[in-house]
Scaffold this motif. Structure first.
Motif, PDB file in Angstrom:
ATOM      1  N   HIS A 100       6.744  -3.322  -3.114  1.00 19.47           N
ATOM      2  CA  HIS A 100       5.505  -3.892  -2.341  1.00 19.47           C
ATOM      3  C   HIS A 100       4.236  -4.102  -3.552  1.00 19.47           C
ATOM      4  O   HIS A 100       4.355  -3.893  -4.659  1.00 19.47           O
ATOM      5  N   ASP A 101       3.384  -5.208  -2.991  1.00 17.81           N
ATOM      6  CA  ASP A 101       2.580  -5.473  -3.771  1.00 17.81           C
ATOM      7  C   ASP A 101       1.678  -4.032  -4.125  1.00 17.81           C
ATOM      8  O   ASP A 101       1.474  -3.144  -3.403  1.00 17.81           O
ATOM      9  N   GLU A 102       1.041  -3.947  -5.383  1.00 21.16           N
ATOM     10  CA  GLU A 102       0.023  -3.138  -5.558  1.00 21.16           C
ATOM     11  C   GLU A 102      -1.341  -3.806  -6.440  1.00 21.16           C
ATOM     12  O   GLU A 102      -1.145  -4.750  -6.511  1.00 21.16           O
ATOM     13  N   ALA A 103      -2.441  -3.170  -6.268  1.00 24.70           N
ATOM     14  CA  ALA A 103      -3.441  -3.828  -7.076  1.00 24.70           C
ATOM     15  C   ALA A 103      -3.918  -2.534  -8.125  1.00 24.70           C
ATOM     16  O   ALA A 103      -3.928  -1.471  -7.824  1.00 24.70           O
ATOM     17  N   ASN A 132      -4.199   8.667   2.181  1.00 21.27           N
ATOM     18  CA  ASN A 132      -4.424   8.118   3.431  1.00 21.27           C
ATOM     19  C   ASN A 132      -3.087   8.045   4.086  1.00 21.27           C
ATOM     20  O   ASN A 132      -2.349   6.862   4.166  1.00 21.27           O
ATOM     21  N   SER A 175      -8.346  -6.859  -1.377  1.00 18.20           N
ATOM     22  CA  SER A 175      -6.776  -6.464  -1.483  1.00 18.20           C
ATOM     23  C   SER A 175      -6.127  -5.757  -0.623  1.00 18.20           C
ATOM     24  O   SER A 175      -6.495  -4.861   0.192  1.00 18.20           O
ATOM     25  N   VAL A 176      -4.617  -6.042  -0.376  1.00 23.05           N
ATOM     26  CA  VAL A 176      -3.879  -5.291   0.699  1.00 23.05           C
ATOM     27  C   VAL A 176      -2.631  -5.020   0.242  1.00 23.05           C
ATOM     28  O   VAL A 176      -1.980  -5.258  -0.430  1.00 23.05           O
ATOM     29  N   VAL A 177      -2.226  -3.686   0.524  1.00 24.16           N
ATOM     30  CA  VAL A 177      -0.796  -3.136   0.237  1.00 24.16           C
ATOM     31  C   VAL A 177      -0.465  -2.656   1.609  1.00 24.16           C
ATOM     32  O   VAL A 177      -0.476  -1.601   2.187  1.00 24.16           O
ATOM     33  N   LYS A 178       0.443  -3.475   2.253  1.00 26.51           N
ATOM     34  CA  LYS A 178       0.707  -3.141   3.728  1.00 26.51           C
ATOM     35  C   LYS A 178      -0.553  -2.908   4.543  1.00 26.51           C
ATOM     36  O   LYS A 178      -1.191  -3.587   4.554  1.00 26.51           O
ATOM     37  N   ASP A 179      -0.589  -1.624   5.041  1.00 29.35           N
ATOM     38  CA  ASP A 179      -1.615  -1.167   5.895  1.00 29.35           C
ATOM     39  C   ASP A 179      -2.897  -0.807   5.107  1.00 29.35           C
ATOM     40  O   ASP A 179      -3.788  -0.327   5.693  1.00 29.35           O
ATOM     41  N   SER A 180      -2.594  -0.646   3.726  1.00 29.60           N
ATOM     42  CA  SER A 180      -3.635  -0.170   2.894  1.00 29.60           C
ATOM     43  C   SER A 180      -4.821  -1.205   2.631  1.00 29.60           C
ATOM     44  O   SER A 180      -4.222  -2.178   1.859  1.00 29.60           O
ATOM     45  N   LEU A 181      -5.977  -1.306   3.254  1.00 29.63           N
ATOM     46  CA  LEU A 181      -6.886  -2.195   3.039  1.00 29.63           C
ATOM     47  C   LEU A 181      -8.031  -1.837   1.948  1.00 29.63           C
ATOM     48  O   LEU A 181      -8.691  -0.807   2.448  1.00 29.63           O
ATOM     49  N   MET A 182      -8.121  -2.434   0.973  1.00 32.25           N
ATOM     50  CA  MET A 182      -9.494  -2.258   0.125  1.00 32.25           C
ATOM     51  C   MET A 182     -10.679  -3.053   0.542  1.00 32.25           C
ATOM     52  O   MET A 182     -10.612  -4.420   0.412  1.00 32.25           O
ATOM     53  N   MET A 236      -9.947  -7.128 -11.021  1.00 30.64           N
ATOM     54  CA  MET A 236      -8.687  -6.476 -10.375  1.00 30.64           C
ATOM     55  C   MET A 236      -7.667  -7.467 -10.413  1.00 30.64           C
ATOM     56  O   MET A 236      -7.678  -8.495 -10.418  1.00 30.64           O
ATOM     57  N   GLU A 277      -9.353   1.942   3.549  1.00 29.53           N
ATOM     58  CA  GLU A 277      -9.053   2.006   5.270  1.00 29.53           C
ATOM     59  C   GLU A 277      -7.534   1.789   5.339  1.00 29.53           C
ATOM     60  O   GLU A 277      -6.888   1.053   4.500  1.00 29.53           O
ATOM     61  N   TYR A 304      -0.358   6.173   2.014  1.00 28.35           N
ATOM     62  CA  TYR A 304      -1.044   5.345   0.967  1.00 28.35           C
ATOM     63  C   TYR A 304      -1.915   6.106   0.123  1.00 28.35           C
ATOM     64  O   TYR A 304      -2.430   7.149   0.576  1.00 28.35           O
ATOM     65  N   LEU A 359      -3.586  -8.311  -9.586  1.00 25.57           N
ATOM     66  CA  LEU A 359      -2.495  -7.994  -8.627  1.00 25.57           C
ATOM     67  C   LEU A 359      -1.281  -7.671  -9.207  1.00 25.57           C
ATOM     68  O   LEU A 359      -0.761  -8.052 -10.316  1.00 25.57           O
ATOM     69  N   GLN A 400      -4.089   0.841  -6.194  1.00 21.13           N
ATOM     70  CA  GLN A 400      -3.971   1.007  -4.916  1.00 21.13           C
ATOM     71  C   GLN A 400      -2.616   0.853  -4.638  1.00 21.13           C
ATOM     72  O   GLN A 400      -1.823  -0.252  -4.922  1.00 21.13           O
ATOM     73  N   ARG A 414      -3.778 -11.148   0.934  1.00 22.80           N
ATOM     74  CA  ARG A 414      -3.259 -10.438  -0.149  1.00 22.80           C
ATOM     75  C   ARG A 414      -4.394 -10.011  -1.223  1.00 22.80           C
ATOM     76  O   ARG A 414      -4.302  -8.790  -1.450  1.00 22.80           O
ATOM     77  N   MET A 415      -4.921 -10.940  -1.826  1.00 23.18           N
ATOM     78  CA  MET A 415      -5.978 -10.492  -2.741  1.00 23.18           C
ATOM     79  C   MET A 415      -6.721 -11.700  -2.811  1.00 23.18           C
ATOM     80  O   MET A 415      -6.501 -12.922  -2.795  1.00 23.18           O
TER      81      MET A 415
END
Lengths: 165, 329
Positions: free
Chosen positions: A73-76, A52, B226-233, A125, B307, A55, A127, A147, B161-162
């Motif tokens: 940055h964070d990832e999941a 996207n 869970s959130v990666v900047k503007d990436s929302l699961m 899941m 999203e 992303y 972090l 993610q 964040r999560m």
């Protein structure tokens, strides 16, 4: 015992759906199956199955020990099959500048303080916190869904993994 | 300029007082009877079955009008402009447009939200939960009979964040009222092993997402986990039918975590059928920015809705700067 049976997929068994076109191009739906993708991937190849703009969602075959990675940055990471450990280190020095997005492979084992580790199985899941270094360890093949943001190691091979007709 | 009001009109247009309030906003007027929602507007009058109307209304309210267009049915819907909302009749229906029967008004979000929340509160009878699967709830029909505020005032889960991190949204457990759903009794409830060194407890973190989802008490309600900047699961559990046709203003992605959903895809502006997408466990598919979709989930299933929350995207798609599909190959 429940009368309902929840059907999950795995590397060993998955059923794939698909796009039934009425008046459209099936490529527009960029349809793939992450277990099929991981079944054909090399260990820890980061195959893009969702995009996207910047992303991405990457399907990763977890098998053996991965290289160490880090991101600004964070990832999941969502375990979709198998059992995977994730080990974390707080690097002595920042490994990835704030301006760089996506995960970055680290040469060797990073120096720093051990943060701890997690063991995840299907549906768990984890972090992958920003600024940490992390390594996946999976004695048997498993599947992770990451993610994250598109990075140098993200592999786009849509024509190989997606329904085209 | 629009005005919003929540009216308890003494003389309903329907001529029978069943105990329900009538609601007006702009030139729209909403009334209900035993079986139907009646929507009166300058071009005419429209009816929806009350159960379908309340289920659609519940999503529109809970999602804050969501991304893009929420079609309650082929005629009535809303378009989110993130600060204002269009309420329309026939906008996405070529026959209505061609016959000059389409009608649209724009309202400040807070005004239409207040009217919709009031309607949902007043029109939802005791025992009916518009968020629940039809097999899990009572009937919405008949004269006014109490309320179900506990159900209609649920707050959508939005993790910063999560899920499960200190200070973030919490877990679902038996103790806080979230029991495992009848369709997910076979979903493992084990938790991941987490071994955090002292000082890293807020960063070394994992949780059982599928167990968390198995305890969801709502359907078709994506919640940020869970959130990666503007990436929302935004995982969600689905059963029966998505009560709306969702026409997104950007690309969104679906990852089927278990079981199966069949998606009916139509053109976003004309409603012309374009495809069916059958998704089984592990399948991944994009929903292009120019379609609308409705899902059918025969068994309760888990869907990961993904999203991009970048607020600049709708205009970029509208201006043609971005193609409606996410990848070319």
């Amino acid at each position: 015992m429940s009368e309902y049976r929840t059907v999950f997929g795995s590397l060993n068994h998955y059923e794939k759906g698909g796009v039934e076109v009425i008046e459209d191009n099936p490529k527009h739906y960029v349809f793939s199956n992450l277990f099929e993708v991981a079944s054909k991937s090399k260990p820890y190849e980061k195959i893009c199955v969702g995009k996207n703009l910047k992303y991405v969602i990457e399907a990763v075959r977890a098998e053996g020990n991965s290289p160490w990675f880090s991101a600004s940055h964070d990832e999941a990471a969502l375990c979709m099959d198998g059992e995977v450990e994730v080990h974390f280190v707080k690097p002595e020095q920042q490994l990835v500048p704030d301006t760089k997005e996506g995960s970055v492979k680290i040469n060797g084992e990073p120096k720093g303080q051990k943060m701890g580790w997690v063991r995840v199985r299907r549906g768990h899941m984890a972090l992958l916190p920003k600024g940490s270094a992390y390594q996946f360890r999976s004695p048997k093949p498993g599947v992770l869904l990451i993610q994250t943001i598109q990075g140098d190691h993200t592999v786009e091979c849509w024509a190989d993994i997606c329904q085209t007709a | 300029m629009s005005t919003a009001s929540i009216s308890n009109l003494e003389a309903p247009a329907l001529g029978r007082d069943l105990g329900y309030k009538a609601f007006t906003i702009g030139k729209f007027r909403f009334e209900r009877d035993e079986y139907f929602a009646h929507i009166l507007y300058p071009m005419g009058r429209h009816l929806m079955p009350i159960d379908a109307f309340l289920r659609a209304l519940m999503r529109d309210v809970a999602w804050g009008f969501f991304y893009g267009t929420v079609n309650f049915d082929p005629v009535l819907g809303t378009v989110n402009h993130y600060g204002t909302v269009d309420l329309f009749m026939g906008l996405c229906n070529p026959a209505y447009r061609q016959a000059n029967r389409a009608y649209i008004e724009n309202f400040p979000t807070k005004d239409i939200k207040a009217v919709f929340e009031g309607m949902l509160d007043d029109w939802t009878n005791e025992g009916f939960d518009p968020f629940a699967a039809p097999d899990e709830t009572g009937k919405p029909y008949g004269p006014k009979r109490g309320n179900n505020r506990k159900a209609v005032q649920r707050q959508r889960v939005v993790a910063k964040r999560m899920v499960g991190l200190p200070g973030d949204t919490g877990y679902r457990t038996d103790a806080n009222g979230y029991t495992v759903n009848r369709h997910f009794l076979d979903v493992p409830q084990d938790q991941p092993e987490v071994h955090a060194e002292p000082g890293f407890e807020s960063e070394v973190h994992a949780f059982n997402l599928f167990g968390y989802l198995s305890r969801s008490d709502v359907t078709w309600n994506p919640s940020v986990c869970s959130v990666v900047k503007d990436s929302l699961m935004c995982p969600t559990t689905e059963e029966n039918i998505l009560p709306i046709f969702h026409g997104n203003d950007r690309v969104e992605w679906f990852i089927q975590a278990c079981d199966e959903i069949i998606w009916e895809i139509e053109d976003g502006s004309t409603g012309k059928p374009r495809a069916k997408v059958i998704m089984k466990a592990g399948d991944v598919a994009a929903m292009p920015a120019d379609i609308r979709h409705k899902g059918y989930s025969p068994k309760r299933s888990m869907l990961l809705v993904w999203e991009n929350n970048d607020n600049s995207l709708p205009e970029k798609y509208q201006r043609g700067e971005l193609k409606p599909y996410p990848a070319e190959f």
